[in-house]
Design an enzyme around this catalytic site. Structure first.
Site, PDB file in Angstrom:
ATOM      1  N   HIS A  88     -49.771 -26.374  45.870  1.00  0.00           N
ATOM      2  CA  HIS A  88     -48.355 -26.029  45.760  1.00  0.00           C
ATOM      3  C   HIS A  88     -47.548 -26.866  46.748  1.00  0.00           C
ATOM      4  O   HIS A  88     -48.020 -27.158  47.846  1.00  0.00           O
ATOM      5  CB  HIS A  88     -48.128 -24.534  46.034  1.00  0.00           C
ATOM      6  CG  HIS A  88     -46.789 -24.088  45.553  1.00  0.00           C
ATOM      7  ND1 HIS A  88     -45.669 -24.154  46.340  1.00  0.00           N
ATOM      8  CD2 HIS A  88     -46.403 -23.633  44.341  1.00  0.00           C
ATOM      9  CE1 HIS A  88     -44.641 -23.731  45.635  1.00  0.00           C
ATOM     10  NE2 HIS A  88     -45.050 -23.403  44.421  1.00  0.00           N
TER      11      HIS A  88
ATOM     12  N   ASP B 237     -50.175 -20.445  38.151  1.00  0.00           N
ATOM     13  CA  ASP B 237     -50.562 -20.827  36.796  1.00  0.00           C
ATOM     14  C   ASP B 237     -52.064 -20.812  36.570  1.00  0.00           C
ATOM     15  O   ASP B 237     -52.520 -20.892  35.433  1.00  0.00           O
ATOM     16  CB  ASP B 237     -49.999 -22.212  36.478  1.00  0.00           C
ATOM     17  CG  ASP B 237     -48.490 -22.175  36.445  1.00  0.00           C
ATOM     18  OD1 ASP B 237     -47.957 -21.275  35.777  1.00  0.00           O
ATOM     19  OD2 ASP B 237     -47.843 -22.995  37.108  1.00  0.00           O
TER      20      ASP B 237
HETATM   21  C1  LIG Z   1     -48.011 -28.915  42.810  1.00  0.00           C
HETATM   22  C2  LIG Z   1     -48.429 -30.253  43.413  1.00  0.00           C
HETATM   23  C3  LIG Z   1     -47.705 -31.389  42.641  1.00  0.00           C
HETATM   24  C4  LIG Z   1     -48.063 -30.273  44.876  1.00  0.00           C
HETATM   25  O1  LIG Z   1     -48.545 -31.467  45.367  1.00  0.00           O
HETATM   26  P1  LIG Z   1     -48.270 -31.925  46.870  1.00  0.00           P
HETATM   27  O2  LIG Z   1     -46.873 -31.591  47.214  1.00  0.00           O
HETATM   28  O3  LIG Z   1     -48.744 -33.330  47.000  1.00  0.00           O
HETATM   29  O4  LIG Z   1     -49.187 -30.949  47.660  1.00  0.00           O
HETATM   30  P2  LIG Z   1     -49.656 -31.129  49.127  1.00  0.00           P
HETATM   31  O5  LIG Z   1     -48.736 -32.019  49.878  1.00  0.00           O
HETATM   32  O6  LIG Z   1     -49.882 -29.775  49.642  1.00  0.00           O
HETATM   33  O7  LIG Z   1     -51.057 -31.859  48.957  1.00  0.00           O
HETATM   34  C5  LIG Z   1     -51.917 -31.905  50.033  1.00  0.00           C
HETATM   35  C6  LIG Z   1     -53.179 -32.567  49.632  1.00  0.00           C
HETATM   36  O8  LIG Z   1     -53.876 -31.742  48.689  1.00  0.00           O
HETATM   37  C7  LIG Z   1     -54.118 -32.465  47.505  1.00  0.00           C
HETATM   38  N1  LIG Z   1     -53.894 -31.609  46.366  1.00  0.00           N
HETATM   39  C8  LIG Z   1     -52.845 -30.776  46.185  1.00  0.00           C
HETATM   40  N2  LIG Z   1     -52.965 -30.168  45.002  1.00  0.00           N
HETATM   41  C9  LIG Z   1     -54.106 -30.617  44.452  1.00  0.00           C
HETATM   42  C10 LIG Z   1     -54.751 -30.356  43.235  1.00  0.00           C
HETATM   43  N3  LIG Z   1     -54.220 -29.507  42.343  1.00  0.00           N
HETATM   44  N4  LIG Z   1     -55.910 -30.984  42.970  1.00  0.00           N
HETATM   45  C11 LIG Z   1     -56.435 -31.839  43.861  1.00  0.00           C
HETATM   46  N5  LIG Z   1     -55.866 -32.144  45.033  1.00  0.00           N
HETATM   47  C12 LIG Z   1     -54.707 -31.541  45.319  1.00  0.00           C
HETATM   48  C13 LIG Z   1     -53.100 -33.585  47.523  1.00  0.00           C
HETATM   49  O9  LIG Z   1     -53.550 -34.681  46.748  1.00  0.00           O
HETATM   50  C14 LIG Z   1     -53.030 -33.902  48.991  1.00  0.00           C
HETATM   51  O10 LIG Z   1     -54.160 -34.630  49.364  1.00  0.00           O
HETATM   52  P3  LIG Z   1     -54.021 -36.073  50.080  1.00  0.00           P
HETATM   53  O11 LIG Z   1     -53.023 -35.890  51.182  1.00  0.00           O
HETATM   54  O12 LIG Z   1     -55.395 -36.355  50.526  1.00  0.00           O
HETATM   55  O13 LIG Z   1     -53.516 -36.976  49.012  1.00  0.00           O
HETATM   56  C15 LIG Z   1     -49.948 -30.457  43.295  1.00  0.00           C
HETATM   57  O14 LIG Z   1     -50.584 -29.431  43.992  1.00  0.00           O
HETATM   58  C16 LIG Z   1     -50.428 -30.515  41.868  1.00  0.00           C
HETATM   59  O15 LIG Z   1     -50.308 -31.547  41.205  1.00  0.00           O
HETATM   60  N6  LIG Z   1     -51.006 -29.394  41.354  1.00  0.00           N
HETATM   61  C17 LIG Z   1     -51.475 -29.355  40.011  1.00  0.00           C
HETATM   62  C18 LIG Z   1     -50.340 -29.042  39.066  1.00  0.00           C
HETATM   63  C19 LIG Z   1     -49.900 -27.598  39.191  1.00  0.00           C
HETATM   64  O16 LIG Z   1     -50.702 -26.686  39.177  1.00  0.00           O
HETATM   65  N7  LIG Z   1     -48.575 -27.408  39.280  1.00  0.00           N
HETATM   66  C20 LIG Z   1     -47.971 -26.080  39.343  1.00  0.00           C
HETATM   67  C21 LIG Z   1     -47.470 -25.758  40.706  1.00  0.00           C
HETATM   68  S1  LIG Z   1     -46.942 -24.055  40.769  1.00  0.00           S
END
Ligand SMILES: CC(C)(COP(=O)(O)OP(=O)(O)OC[C@H]1O[C@@H](n2cnc3c(N)ncnc32)[C@H](O)[C@@H]1OP(=O)(O)O)[C@@H](O)C(=O)NCCC(=O)NCCS
Length: 390
Positions: free
Chosen positions: A260, A322
């Protein structure tokens, strides 16, 4: 100008009294804890809360429900249009276009007073489930079913899809799901709705922006993506082989339903849907999807809870809202393409609350970009330009 903030991450765009999302894993609507609302209220009660800023009395809630019920037939104005859409059209595209057209039938079209905006919000909230159910029926070559407004928003939606009253566990699950998805502060689609109405544009224009923004996989389509992943994995025995390389391999692939942008702790909404997913699995004597999702959850947490990540200030990657809505919807028999439209039905509550608040702020939202392109290029007349280099 202030420093560049890619994706506006952690940029505060203004004040709001609607929703508080705390990175520590807490969520409040108008100051009320999401756990209390999920456990004790109904979606209609939460919509009232979001729009009026206070919980309703019994009489206020009954009046509000009656207003929503009266407007459920409003969506029928655009049924002839829905019938023209290709059956293969993505339901979010159909919803976006139908809402855009519906605005022209609204008796308050062109009126932007707070009273008119509240009436429009009621019509929109009543119309969204009717539109989603009607287009789904048309896609299947079936006629839309007249609403039974007395069943409430969740119960009536289930009725309009299938023509029969749903199991009470289905209705309660959908009601909780709608409560949990109703608002989430300045997420991408809500921001889009606020930007739209901040120009003085109509609430329907804002909802069209919201639906378009919600349709992307990084936002509203995460439940769809989660279910597609579960179906691709196919069996709990394949979870490790599927998840591990995506999280730890050279080419990392995000796992849908996890992570998230704000929470740095478990998403507080996930626990309610985890429980409903289990209950639905038990009802059908089929815990396959619940168990597969919990196995993925355990593995993702374990693989992301490494000393290197923790040392780099990163937290384990937790299930988001989700993650378990996917298995709930699947067990209730919703086609996967309906998952994002379901989100749009519930988020209409938050979109309208934010737009009504934004309109009171009366401030145009107009950020800047730092220009990093070339400067002062010589203008070469078109006849003299060669090889694409000018
Ligand atoms: C929602 C989302 C875009 C947020 O991404 P973000 O803002 O980059 O999240 P963070 O900054 O907390 O990420 C921290 C780390 O965790 C990783 N990470 C976060 N969500 C992840 C996921 N679903 N799968 C794998 N790795 C994930 C990121 O790649 C990052 O790693 P890095 O720094 O080594 O590249 C991302 O979690 C995602 O794409 N989730 C899947 C889609 C989803 O479920 N969306 C609905 C949200 S309610």
């Amino acid at each position: 100008m202030t420093a560049v903030a890619e994706g506006l991450r952690d940029v505060v765009i203004g004040t709001s009294t609607i929703c508080e999302v705390l990175p520590s894993g807490q969520l409040f609507y108008r100051g009320y804890n999401i756990h209390d609302l999920a456990d004790h209220s109904s979606f209609e009660e939460v919509v009232y809360l979001l729009w009026h800023g206070r919980l309703p009395t019994l009489a206020q809630l009954e009046r509000f429900k009656a207003q929503l019920q009266q407007e459920m037939a409003f969506a029928e104005n655009v049924f002839p249009l829905l019938k023209l859409f290709p059956k293969s059209a993505p339901p979010m595209d159909a919803l976006r276009t139908a809402v855009s057209a519906l605005g022209m039938f609204d008796a308050d079209n062109g009126i932007h007073t707070p009273e008119a905006n509240l009436r429009k919000s009621i019509r929109l909230q009543a119309a969204m489930p009717v539109l989603v159910a009607a287009f789904e029926r048309l896609r299947q070559g079936l006629e839309p079913i007249k609403p039974r407004p007395e069943l409430g928003i969740a119960g009536n939606f289930l009725y309009m899809l299938r023509g029969e009253e749903a199991d009470p566990l289905y209705t309660r699950t959908l009601d909780i799901d709608f409560i949990l998805h109703a608002d989430h502060e300045i997420n991408a689609s809500t921001f889009a709705t606020r930007v739209t109405v901040a120009t003085g544009a109509d609430i329907y224009a804002g909802i069209v922006s919201g639906i378009g923004t919600l349709s992307g996989p990084k936002h509203g389509a995460a439940a769809e993506e989660t279910m597609r992943m579960l179906l691709e994995i196919g069996d709990i025995s394949q979870v490790d082989a599927y998840i591990r390389p995506r999280l730890t391999g050279e080419k990392r692939i995000p796992i849908p339903g996890f992570g998230h942008a704000v929470y740095r702790a478990p998403d507080p909404r996930a626990q309610h849907l985890r429980e409903m997913s289990r209950k639905l699995g038990e009802l059908h004597n089929n815990l396959k999807w619940f168990e597969m999702t919990t196995a993925i959850e355990k593995l993702v947490e374990e693989l992301s809870n490494t000393p290197e990540r923790l040392a780099a200030g990163k937290q384990p990657i937790y299930a988001n809202v989700d993650c378990f809505s996917a298995s709930c919807y699947y067990v209730m028999g919703f086609p996967v393409h309906l998952y994002t439209p379901l989100f749009a039905i519930s988020r209409t509550a938050g979109w309208c609350a934010h737009m009504m608040e934004q309109i009171q702020h009366q401030k145009l939202i107009r950020p800047r970009a730092e220009y990093v392109g070339p400067h002062n290029l010589p203008y070469i007349p078109i006849a003299q330009r060669e090889n694409g280099i000018h």
